[in-house]
Scaffold this motif. Structure first.
Motif, mmCIF file in Angstrom:
data_model
loop_
_atom_site.group_PDB
_atom_site.id
_atom_site.type_symbol
_atom_site.label_atom_id
_atom_site.label_comp_id
_atom_site.label_asym_id
_atom_site.label_seq_id
_atom_site.Cartn_x
_atom_site.Cartn_y
_atom_site.Cartn_z
ATOM 1 N N ILE A 1 0.840 -1.198 0.000
ATOM 2 C CA ILE A 1 0.000 0.000 0.000
ATOM 3 C C ILE A 1 0.871 1.242 0.000
ATOM 4 O O ILE A 1 2.043 1.196 0.330
ATOM 5 N N GLY A 2 0.304 2.338 -0.359
ATOM 6 C CA GLY A 2 1.077 3.576 -0.418
ATOM 7 C C GLY A 2 0.273 4.657 -1.100
ATOM 8 O O GLY A 2 -0.834 4.414 -1.578
ATOM 9 N N ASN A 3 0.830 5.831 -1.140
ATOM 10 C CA ASN A 3 0.134 6.971 -1.739
ATOM 11 C C ASN A 3 0.543 7.121 -3.188
ATOM 12 O O ASN A 3 1.704 7.316 -3.485
ATOM 13 N N GLU A 4 -0.423 7.068 -4.041
ATOM 14 C CA GLU A 4 -0.077 7.242 -5.448
ATOM 15 C C GLU A 4 -0.090 8.702 -5.874
ATOM 16 O O GLU A 4 0.936 9.328 -6.026
ATOM 17 N N HIS A 5 -1.290 9.248 -6.023
ATOM 18 C CA HIS A 5 -1.401 10.598 -6.585
ATOM 19 C C HIS A 5 -1.413 11.637 -5.475
ATOM 20 O O HIS A 5 -2.476 12.060 -5.048
ATOM 21 N N SER A 6 -0.276 12.043 -5.025
ATOM 22 C CA SER A 6 -0.286 13.039 -3.960
ATOM 23 C C SER A 6 -0.548 14.413 -4.557
ATOM 24 O O SER A 6 0.356 15.107 -4.981
ATOM 25 N N ASN A 7 -1.803 14.744 -4.591
ATOM 26 C CA ASN A 7 -2.248 16.017 -5.151
ATOM 27 C C ASN A 7 -2.012 17.131 -4.138
ATOM 28 O O ASN A 7 -2.665 17.176 -3.103
ATOM 29 N N PRO A 8 -1.094 17.996 -4.428
ATOM 30 C CA PRO A 8 -0.734 19.022 -3.443
ATOM 31 C C PRO A 8 -1.816 20.091 -3.275
ATOM 32 O O PRO A 8 -1.720 20.907 -2.381
ATOM 33 N N ASP A 9 -2.839 20.042 -4.124
ATOM 34 C CA ASP A 9 -3.867 21.080 -4.036
ATOM 35 C C ASP A 9 -4.996 20.732 -3.085
ATOM 36 O O ASP A 9 -5.828 21.570 -2.786
ATOM 37 N N CYS A 10 -5.031 19.476 -2.645
ATOM 38 C CA CYS A 10 -6.175 19.069 -1.837
ATOM 39 C C CYS A 10 -5.750 18.860 -0.391
ATOM 40 O O CYS A 10 -4.957 17.972 -0.084
ATOM 41 N N ALA A 11 -6.302 19.683 0.484
ATOM 42 C CA ALA A 11 -5.911 19.613 1.890
ATOM 43 C C ALA A 11 -6.273 18.270 2.497
ATOM 44 O O ALA A 11 -5.543 17.731 3.332
ATOM 45 N N ILE A 12 -7.382 17.723 2.075
ATOM 46 C CA ILE A 12 -7.796 16.423 2.609
ATOM 47 C C ILE A 12 -6.771 15.358 2.245
ATOM 48 O O ILE A 12 -6.345 14.570 3.076
ATOM 49 N N GLU A 13 -6.377 15.401 0.984
ATOM 50 C CA GLU A 13 -5.402 14.407 0.561
ATOM 51 C C GLU A 13 -4.077 14.609 1.283
ATOM 52 O O GLU A 13 -3.434 13.636 1.682
ATOM 53 N N GLN A 14 -3.683 15.832 1.440
ATOM 54 C CA GLN A 14 -2.454 16.097 2.178
ATOM 55 C C GLN A 14 -2.505 15.477 3.565
ATOM 56 O O GLN A 14 -1.564 14.817 4.013
ATOM 57 N N LEU A 15 -3.639 15.675 4.216
ATOM 58 C CA LEU A 15 -3.763 15.177 5.583
ATOM 59 C C LEU A 15 -3.776 13.661 5.626
ATOM 60 O O LEU A 15 -3.108 13.026 6.453
ATOM 61 N N VAL A 16 -4.543 13.067 4.736
ATOM 62 C CA VAL A 16 -4.615 11.600 4.692
ATOM 63 C C VAL A 16 -3.239 11.017 4.409
ATOM 64 O O VAL A 16 -2.786 10.093 5.084
ATOM 65 N N ASN A 17 -2.582 11.586 3.412
ATOM 66 C CA ASN A 17 -1.257 11.077 3.077
ATOM 67 C C ASN A 17 -0.302 11.207 4.250
ATOM 68 O O ASN A 17 0.490 10.308 4.519
ATOM 69 N N ALA A 18 -0.369 12.335 4.922
ATOM 70 C CA ALA A 18 0.522 12.540 6.056
ATOM 71 C C ALA A 18 0.272 11.481 7.118
ATOM 72 O O ALA A 18 1.211 10.899 7.671
ATOM 73 N N ALA A 19 -1.002 11.210 7.376
ATOM 74 C CA ALA A 19 -1.333 10.227 8.411
ATOM 75 C C ALA A 19 -0.861 8.835 8.014
ATOM 76 O O ALA A 19 -0.252 8.117 8.811
ATOM 77 N N VAL A 20 -1.139 8.465 6.783
ATOM 78 C CA VAL A 20 -0.756 7.128 6.334
ATOM 79 C C VAL A 20 0.767 7.007 6.252
ATOM 80 O O VAL A 20 1.346 6.015 6.680
ATOM 81 N N ASP A 21 1.389 8.039 5.724
ATOM 82 C CA ASP A 21 2.842 8.016 5.624
ATOM 83 C C ASP A 21 3.490 7.848 6.980
ATOM 84 O O ASP A 21 4.482 7.133 7.124
ATOM 85 N N ASP A 22 2.926 8.509 7.942
ATOM 86 C CA ASP A 22 3.477 8.440 9.286
ATOM 87 C C ASP A 22 3.511 6.994 9.774
ATOM 88 O O ASP A 22 4.543 6.491 10.243
ATOM 89 N N VAL A 23 2.400 6.319 9.608
ATOM 90 C CA VAL A 23 2.311 4.927 10.036
ATOM 91 C C VAL A 23 3.261 4.052 9.226
ATOM 92 O O VAL A 23 3.993 3.218 9.768
ATOM 93 N N LEU A 24 3.255 4.269 7.921
ATOM 94 C CA LEU A 24 4.085 3.448 7.055
ATOM 95 C C LEU A 24 5.566 3.650 7.340
ATOM 96 O O LEU A 24 6.352 2.698 7.290
ATOM 97 N N ARG A 25 5.924 4.883 7.626
ATOM 98 C CA ARG A 25 7.323 5.146 7.919
ATOM 99 C C ARG A 25 7.780 4.374 9.140
ATOM 100 O O ARG A 25 8.839 3.754 9.151
ATOM 101 N N ASP A 26 6.945 4.388 10.162
ATOM 102 C CA ASP A 26 7.306 3.668 11.388
ATOM 103 C C ASP A 26 7.397 2.172 11.146
ATOM 104 O O ASP A 26 8.302 1.502 11.649
ATOM 105 N N ALA A 27 6.453 1.657 10.390
ATOM 106 C CA ALA A 27 6.470 0.213 10.131
ATOM 107 C C ALA A 27 7.696 -0.153 9.309
ATOM 108 O O ALA A 27 8.343 -1.173 9.557
ATOM 109 N N GLU A 28 8.035 0.694 8.369
ATOM 110 C CA GLU A 28 9.218 0.409 7.561
ATOM 111 C C GLU A 28 10.470 0.482 8.411
ATOM 112 O O GLU A 28 11.384 -0.335 8.255
ATOM 113 N N ALA A 29 10.502 1.448 9.309
ATOM 114 C CA ALA A 29 11.665 1.560 10.202
ATOM 115 C C ALA A 29 11.822 0.288 11.012
ATOM 116 O O ALA A 29 12.939 -0.209 11.200
#
Lengths: 143, 143
Positions: A80-108
DNA sequence: CAGTCATGATACATATAAAGTTACATGACT
DNA sequence: AGTCATGTAACTTTATATGTATCATGACTG
């Protein structure tokens, strides 16, 4: 490929791509393709011609599962991961940030754990497991 | 899909598959396929006919990112894993055990972390982020 | 030096899964 | 009745991984 490396380490003399392919139920060319990464990383060596094939070319103690993973190929650890990180959509920014945060920790965690196990550890584990059972000193490949 | 759900939650009235598809740069049918899982889980509702479309049908507080992930589809969290677990080869057994061990822990971490974040958490985060910036109250979709 | 055995490399074919597309049936509102 | 939306099925496209075929290259052997 870990499987192959451990077999290779316990095998005296080179193993041919065809032998490995048979062992894995696959094709010599595929084996060469995959092992090429490990060769480029210096973990194995390949020799041409008569009596050629693949040999371990590193200290098992100094190569971790993470090293093998990276050498063999996939930068993609997660399905899983973020495909289209649309920088214009605040919702997407937030969702991506949240998911990335979790994924980063799991990858670490994965990196840490895979990096902490060396091929030698596995090999030693094998010795311990098969103590007194000389059958397993041979290649028991099958499929 | 998280993206879609949050948009949906902030949208009064149903959103059509076509609108969502445009928003995601994809196809209405694909949207229906994907949202079907969320509908079956009871997180969204779909209505046919005039004025129909997709609406949130759950308490955002009670649905975690993990719930969404599971409802939407993929049991596969990792891009790596053990394929041919040959029970006859001790080396393979050992390698698989070592890798599985690491993977299990990483998956547990993912499950824990994704389960700890609710849709409401994200929505609240959005409120906080966009306080005083009413632009973001509208759907800024683009692509 | 010729023969063979191995890898290296390229190009092509196949298998699989995800995504996209098309088409039509169904239900709901006006 | 007409329109709008989803539900569903079948098909096509695309991407990726794997498998295959072929030939060049280098190394050992007799």
């Amino acid at each position: 490929m870990l499987h192959v490396l451990l077999h290779m380490a316990r095998h005296d003399g080179p193993m041919t791509s065809e032998a490995i392919g048979t062992m894995l139920g696959t094709n010599p060319v595929v084996v060469r393709r995959t092992l090429a990464g490990l060769r480029d990383a210096g973990y194995v060596r390949s020799d041409k011609g008569h009596g050629g094939g693949w040999v371990i070319a590193c200290d098992l103690e100094r190569v971790s599962l993470l090293d093998v993973y990276r050498a063999v190929g996939g930068p993609r650890l997660f399905a899983i991961g973020n495909e289209h990180s649309n920088p214009d959509c605040a919702i997407e920014q937030l969702v991506n940030a949240a998911v990335d945060d979790v994924l980063r920790d799991a990858e670490a965690l994965l990196v840490e754990r895979l990096g902490a196990v060396s091929l030698a550890d596995l090999s030693k584990g094998l010795d311990a497991r098969c103590a007194g059972d000389p059958r397993w000193q041979l290649e028991r490949v099958g499929r």
